[in-house]
Design a protein around this motif. Sequence first.
Motif, PDB file in Angstrom:
ATOM      1  N   GLU A 189      -6.822   3.656   5.484  1.00  0.00           N
ATOM      2  CA  GLU A 189      -6.280   3.236   4.065  1.00  0.00           C
ATOM      3  C   GLU A 189      -5.525   4.685   3.689  1.00  0.00           C
ATOM      4  O   GLU A 189      -4.368   3.987   3.016  1.00  0.00           O
ATOM      5  CB  GLU A 189      -7.459   3.062   3.353  1.00  0.00           C
ATOM      6  CG  GLU A 189      -7.028   2.460   1.677  1.00  0.00           C
ATOM      7  CD  GLU A 189      -8.237   2.428   0.843  1.00  0.00           C
ATOM      8  OE1 GLU A 189      -7.857   2.245  -0.612  1.00  0.00           O
ATOM      9  OE2 GLU A 189      -9.372   2.157   1.352  1.00  0.00           O
TER      10      GLU A 189
ATOM     11  N   PRO B 169       0.714  -1.186   0.070  1.00  0.00           N
ATOM     12  CA  PRO B 169      -0.193   0.082   0.089  1.00  0.00           C
ATOM     13  C   PRO B 169       0.811   1.341   0.096  1.00  0.00           C
ATOM     14  O   PRO B 169       0.597   2.348  -0.669  1.00  0.00           O
ATOM     15  CB  PRO B 169      -0.923  -0.001   1.385  1.00  0.00           C
ATOM     16  CG  PRO B 169      -1.086  -1.525   1.334  1.00  0.00           C
ATOM     17  CD  PRO B 169       0.401  -2.039   1.042  1.00  0.00           C
ATOM     18  N   SER B 170       1.952   1.346   0.845  1.00  0.00           N
ATOM     19  CA  SER B 170       2.795   2.445   0.910  1.00  0.00           C
ATOM     20  C   SER B 170       3.525   2.775  -0.344  1.00  0.00           C
ATOM     21  O   SER B 170       4.119   3.795  -0.861  1.00  0.00           O
ATOM     22  CB  SER B 170       3.784   2.335   1.859  1.00  0.00           C
ATOM     23  OG  SER B 170       4.651   1.104   1.618  1.00  0.00           O
ATOM     24  N   GLY B 171       3.408   1.762  -1.630  1.00  0.00           N
ATOM     25  CA  GLY B 171       3.996   2.209  -2.778  1.00  0.00           C
ATOM     26  C   GLY B 171       3.365   2.719  -3.811  1.00  0.00           C
ATOM     27  O   GLY B 171       3.694   3.075  -4.704  1.00  0.00           O
TER      28      GLY B 171
ATOM     29  N   GLY C  30      -0.807  11.925   4.043  1.00  0.00           N
ATOM     30  CA  GLY C  30      -1.857  11.548   4.280  1.00  0.00           C
ATOM     31  C   GLY C  30      -3.263  12.328   4.364  1.00  0.00           C
ATOM     32  O   GLY C  30      -4.107  12.230   4.103  1.00  0.00           O
TER      33      GLY C  30
ATOM     34  N   GLU D 201      -2.277   4.933   5.255  1.00  0.00           N
ATOM     35  CA  GLU D 201      -0.959   4.008   5.224  1.00  0.00           C
ATOM     36  C   GLU D 201      -0.538   4.191   3.755  1.00  0.00           C
ATOM     37  O   GLU D 201       0.491   3.848   3.568  1.00  0.00           O
ATOM     38  CB  GLU D 201      -1.588   2.628   5.398  1.00  0.00           C
ATOM     39  CG  GLU D 201      -1.969   2.470   6.776  1.00  0.00           C
ATOM     40  CD  GLU D 201      -2.124   1.028   7.305  1.00  0.00           C
ATOM     41  OE1 GLU D 201      -1.497   0.136   6.336  1.00  0.00           O
ATOM     42  OE2 GLU D 201      -2.461   0.702   8.296  1.00  0.00           O
ATOM     43  N   LYS D 202      -1.491   4.581   2.700  1.00  0.00           N
ATOM     44  CA  LYS D 202      -0.921   4.697   1.376  1.00  0.00           C
ATOM     45  C   LYS D 202      -0.301   6.024   0.967  1.00  0.00           C
ATOM     46  O   LYS D 202       0.731   6.059   0.356  1.00  0.00           O
ATOM     47  CB  LYS D 202      -2.368   4.795   0.419  1.00  0.00           C
ATOM     48  CG  LYS D 202      -2.778   3.041   0.523  1.00  0.00           C
ATOM     49  CD  LYS D 202      -3.943   2.816  -0.401  1.00  0.00           C
ATOM     50  CE  LYS D 202      -4.389   1.666  -0.710  1.00  0.00           C
ATOM     51  NZ  LYS D 202      -5.691   1.470  -1.202  1.00  0.00           N
ATOM     52  N   TYR D 203      -0.480   7.022   1.603  1.00  0.00           N
ATOM     53  CA  TYR D 203       0.192   8.261   1.529  1.00  0.00           C
ATOM     54  C   TYR D 203       0.850   8.952   2.534  1.00  0.00           C
ATOM     55  O   TYR D 203       1.312  10.113   2.571  1.00  0.00           O
ATOM     56  CB  TYR D 203      -1.015   9.442   0.719  1.00  0.00           C
ATOM     57  CG  TYR D 203      -1.100   9.039  -0.449  1.00  0.00           C
ATOM     58  CD1 TYR D 203      -0.404   9.476  -1.736  1.00  0.00           C
ATOM     59  CD2 TYR D 203      -2.082   8.012  -1.003  1.00  0.00           C
ATOM     60  CE1 TYR D 203      -0.533   9.007  -3.107  1.00  0.00           C
ATOM     61  CE2 TYR D 203      -2.510   7.651  -2.418  1.00  0.00           C
ATOM     62  CZ  TYR D 203      -1.635   8.290  -3.209  1.00  0.00           C
ATOM     63  OH  TYR D 203      -1.573   7.874  -4.552  1.00  0.00           O
ATOM     64  N   GLY D 204       0.965   8.287   3.721  1.00  0.00           N
ATOM     65  CA  GLY D 204       1.825   8.534   4.751  1.00  0.00           C
ATOM     66  C   GLY D 204       1.826   9.935   5.247  1.00  0.00           C
ATOM     67  O   GLY D 204       0.816  10.370   5.785  1.00  0.00           O
ATOM     68  N   GLU D 205       2.975  10.647   5.179  1.00  0.00           N
ATOM     69  CA  GLU D 205       3.037  12.125   5.801  1.00  0.00           C
ATOM     70  C   GLU D 205       2.114  12.925   5.118  1.00  0.00           C
ATOM     71  O   GLU D 205       1.710  14.093   5.587  1.00  0.00           O
ATOM     72  CB  GLU D 205       4.528  12.452   5.839  1.00  0.00           C
ATOM     73  CG  GLU D 205       5.549  11.729   6.478  1.00  0.00           C
ATOM     74  CD  GLU D 205       6.895  12.417   6.552  1.00  0.00           C
ATOM     75  OE1 GLU D 205       7.074  13.393   5.477  1.00  0.00           O
ATOM     76  OE2 GLU D 205       7.583  11.969   7.091  1.00  0.00           O
TER      77      GLU D 205
ATOM     78  N   TYR E 108      -7.896  -2.359   7.133  1.00  0.00           N
ATOM     79  CA  TYR E 108      -7.719  -1.021   7.402  1.00  0.00           C
ATOM     80  C   TYR E 108      -8.662  -0.757   8.710  1.00  0.00           C
ATOM     81  O   TYR E 108      -8.725   0.506   9.135  1.00  0.00           O
ATOM     82  CB  TYR E 108      -7.755   0.100   6.596  1.00  0.00           C
ATOM     83  CG  TYR E 108      -6.713  -0.117   5.413  1.00  0.00           C
ATOM     84  CD1 TYR E 108      -5.507   0.140   5.540  1.00  0.00           C
ATOM     85  CD2 TYR E 108      -7.233  -0.499   3.884  1.00  0.00           C
ATOM     86  CE1 TYR E 108      -4.524   0.131   4.474  1.00  0.00           C
ATOM     87  CE2 TYR E 108      -6.319  -0.756   3.001  1.00  0.00           C
ATOM     88  CZ  TYR E 108      -4.915  -0.563   3.410  1.00  0.00           C
ATOM     89  OH  TYR E 108      -4.026  -0.497   2.204  1.00  0.00           O
TER      90      TYR E 108
END
Length: 418
Positions: free
Chosen positions: A162, A40-42, A171, A165-169, A388
């Motif tokens: 979700e 997901p983080s990719g 997000g 977790e996918k777009y982090g900082e 999630y």
Amino acid sequence: MDANPPPQIPLSWPPEDALTLDWIHSLTTTLEWASWKLPPSGLPSVLPVPVLLRLLLTASNILHKEPNCLRVDPQGEETSVVVVGDVHGQLHDVLFLLKDAGFPSDKRFFVFNGDYVDRGAWGVETFLILLAWKVFLPERVYLLRGNHESKYCTSVYGFEKEVMEKYGEQGKQVYRKFLRCFEGLPLASIIAGNVYTAHGGVFRGAALTPSKRSKRKKGRKPIAVADSNSLRLGSLEELLKARRTVLDPPWEGSNLIPGDVLWSDPSLNPGLSPNNERGIGLLWGPDCTEEFLKKNKFKLIIRSHEGPDARDKRQDLKGMHEGYTIDHVVESGRLITLFSAPDYPQFQATEDRYNNQGAYIVLSPPDYSTPTFHSFDAVKPRPKVNPYYDFEEVIDSDEELDLKAMESSTSVEDLTPI
């Protein structure tokens, strides 16, 4: 799934904001490939934040200009309308549905009945693909709002986590833009003058009374509240005046109708009554369906909102095994519940699964009031992914809601700007 990555990654925004079929195809194939091959983080490595935000903003600008109740007017003997129910982030099933029904075009309209996110693991990807179609064909693709397109539901049923977790900082910023886009989603549609569609269903007309003077700020209009002792069906005029940009309760005054439209359920008992099981919205009987159809000269109501988990608790109505049920048959027409997420929910606390089919409806000329049902099975296998939300704790179907938590933030404007 092909192990080779798509040729055009990371995706870039098309020149002059001109979305094309090729761009939508690239977006779709890239997101599908990423669901299988990347953690997901990719996701930002193939769909960068600037591109995502540009799509959200472009679509949001279109949605916010649309009325609460859309008029969908297909023209021509070969023009059909596809109606889709809840999809809940089940990306691969949505992609199958689009291919099976035939992609949107001048001759094929689509009306989506809400609940694009939550519970399933690919709400981001699912909603963005549908937004891309909306931007490309704004007068052929219509996206209505579901009860899960809200701040409260997305914080409980997984979509907020979700996004984070996918777009982090980044997000928080991305999530806030999603909420802003949700605010613009219309509440209902009328197809060919004969078919009413909304996520939950019908709504009350509020008996309006002014709020207490001591609670009113200077220069602000009184807040209207509903008289629960005199429930009546609302009118389309009231629906058009409702304030749909509110994301969560309190449901009062002009905010009351969106709560009904998004959360109400049909019943076999006559009359209108509070929907105590959900804590929001109404229950309405066949007599109310007849009144609503006859008053507005409609022949059909298509609503969604209840999957197999919800219907499993309701012995009065049919189960959602084939993706649809016909709940009311009255003199003026019918009421149908449509659910388009097969093998739902994706994450389940028990080994036993509902194994339900999903379905979509095709409406055809001349009057578009005779539905053709298309049931379909889930695409399997699905990519392996972690949930999630705590599906073992949150297993009820949007029931026993924490209303105080919902009332704590009613608009995206309340969120801290990023």
